[in-house]
Design an enzyme around this catalytic site. Structure first.
Site, mmCIF file in Angstrom:
data_model
loop_
_atom_site.group_PDB
_atom_site.id
_atom_site.type_symbol
_atom_site.label_atom_id
_atom_site.label_comp_id
_atom_site.label_asym_id
_atom_site.label_seq_id
_atom_site.Cartn_x
_atom_site.Cartn_y
_atom_site.Cartn_z
ATOM 1 N N ASP A 26 -7.795 76.171 78.537
ATOM 2 C CA ASP A 26 -6.501 75.606 78.155
ATOM 3 C C ASP A 26 -6.632 74.130 77.768
ATOM 4 O OD1 ASP A 26 -3.814 75.652 77.681
ATOM 5 O OD2 ASP A 26 -3.208 75.581 79.783
ATOM 6 N N ASN A 74 0.262 84.937 73.139
ATOM 7 C CA ASN A 74 -0.089 83.962 72.095
ATOM 8 C C ASN A 74 0.472 84.334 70.714
ATOM 9 O OD1 ASN A 74 -3.352 83.093 73.507
ATOM 10 N ND2 ASN A 74 -1.376 82.090 73.730
HETATM 11 C C1 FPP Z 1 -5.400 77.234 74.857
HETATM 12 O O1 FPP Z 1 -5.159 75.998 74.295
HETATM 13 C C2 FPP Z 1 -6.438 78.014 74.214
HETATM 14 C C3 FPP Z 1 -6.217 79.161 73.500
HETATM 15 C C4 FPP Z 1 -4.887 79.672 73.134
HETATM 16 C C5 FPP Z 1 -7.284 80.007 73.061
HETATM 17 C C6 FPP Z 1 -8.690 79.524 73.242
HETATM 18 C C7 FPP Z 1 -9.327 79.508 71.940
HETATM 19 C C8 FPP Z 1 -10.448 78.853 71.612
HETATM 20 C C9 FPP Z 1 -11.286 78.130 72.570
HETATM 21 C C10 FPP Z 1 -10.865 78.779 70.200
HETATM 22 C C11 FPP Z 1 -10.905 80.078 69.523
HETATM 23 C C12 FPP Z 1 -12.032 80.876 69.996
HETATM 24 C C13 FPP Z 1 -12.060 82.189 69.930
HETATM 25 C C14 FPP Z 1 -13.286 82.902 70.354
HETATM 26 C C15 FPP Z 1 -10.855 82.931 69.469
HETATM 27 P P1 FPP Z 1 -3.654 75.643 73.992
HETATM 28 O O2 FPP Z 1 -3.453 75.721 72.526
HETATM 29 O O3 FPP Z 1 -2.734 76.493 74.806
HETATM 30 O O4 FPP Z 1 -3.570 74.161 74.499
HETATM 31 P P2 FPP Z 1 -2.261 73.387 74.935
HETATM 32 O O5 FPP Z 1 -1.830 73.965 76.250
HETATM 33 O O6 FPP Z 1 -2.752 71.990 75.066
HETATM 34 O O7 FPP Z 1 -1.246 73.558 73.854
#
Ligand code: FPP
Length: 250
Positions: A26, A74
């Site tokens: 996250d 998501n």
């Molecule tokens: C959360 O960050 C992360 C995700 C929704 C997905 C994780 C994805 C990756 C590491 C990159 C893509 C890799 C693959 C293999 C698909 P967030 O966007 O929720 O962060 P925030 O809470 O700061 O908004």
């Protein structure tokens, strides 16, 4: 002076390394926004953290690494971000598959693959097939994954099997039920790491986390490195896991 990653690494007890590590990655969006960048840039840099972690797990001999890459929730994000994440997933799989195969790592997917766009599904299937012979370790990508949806799918399978006379409801125990989950045949996670500062499980591995040790950090996923991981493992090695029982002498 702060210990280096190698100092931390040398303190890890090699005979008590977690067999299965699960990670809620996250903080990509916040990492990018704080730098005035597009949120997708955070996800892109987050892929580097995945690569580092896969490598560090290999170094320690972790058998299973499970990453929460895309949850059933998501889809509620803006279309552009969802499309970008799917593109990054395809890129990651194309680039990473040869390396995983070379290191004897099998890629597996948790979640409902049918809900993914056709192109992403194709890449996932290709990568799963190309790494199917991997015996040294398993990398699970949770994609279109939700813990409740997974349990519900397993329950529907059990009901169908019972209705078809292939399963005696009286003999349905925890082990049989676990065999109907996406993680069938894998040990439950020993350690769950969540980056980004939130202290919750967000519908991840609800069945499998029953006795898992949790490790939370405010560090955003794109900044998560080998040193953080070794700290998590060292913390884990300090915990006394009793699985509901008492320790001898208690
Ligand atoms: C959360 O960050 C992360 C995700 C929704 C997905 C994780 C994805 C990756 C590491 C990159 C893509 C890799 C693959 C293999 C698909 P967030 O966007 O929720 O962060 P925030 O809470 O700061 O908004």
């Amino acid at each position: 002076m702060n210990p280096t990653a190698d100092d931390l690494r040398s303190r890890i007890n090699p005979s008590a390394v977690p067999r299965h590590v699960a990670v809620i990655m996250d903080g990509n969006g916040r990492w990018a926004q704080e730098r005035g960048l597009d949120r997708l840039e955070g996800h892109r840099v987050g892929i580097g953290s995945i690569r580092r972690l896969v490598e560090a797990c290999r170094e320690l001999g972790v058998e299973v690494l499970t990453l929460y890459a895309f949850s059933t929730e998501n889809w509620k994000r803006p279309r552009r971000e969802v499309r970008g994440l799917m593109r990054l997933l395809a890129e990651y799989l194309r680039e990473e598959t040869p390396r995983l195969a070379e290191h004897d790592v099998r890629l597996r997917v948790l979640g409902d693959l049918e809900g993914l766009p056709v192109s992403a599904r194709r890449e996932v299937r290709r990568a799963v097939q190309a790494t199917a012979a991997g015996r040294r370790a398993t990398l699970n990508l949770a994609l279109n994954y939700g813990g409740r949806a997974e349990i519900l799918r397993a329950a529907v399978t059990a009901v169908r099997e019972a209705a078809a006379g292939r399963l005696d409801p009286a003999s349905l125990d925890e082990q049989t039920f676990a065999g109907l989950l996406d993680t069938a045949g894998l040990p439950d996670p020993d350690l769950l790491i969540r980056t980004g500062g939130e202290i919750r499980v967000s519908n991840f591995l609800l069945w499998q986390l029953a006795y898992t040790e949790f490790w939370f950090t405010p560090v955003y996923w794109p900044d998560f490195d080998r040193e953080h991981f070794f700290r998590a493992v060292l913390d884990y090695q300090q915990r006394r896991r009793r699985f509901g029982a008492l320790e001898p002498g208690d």
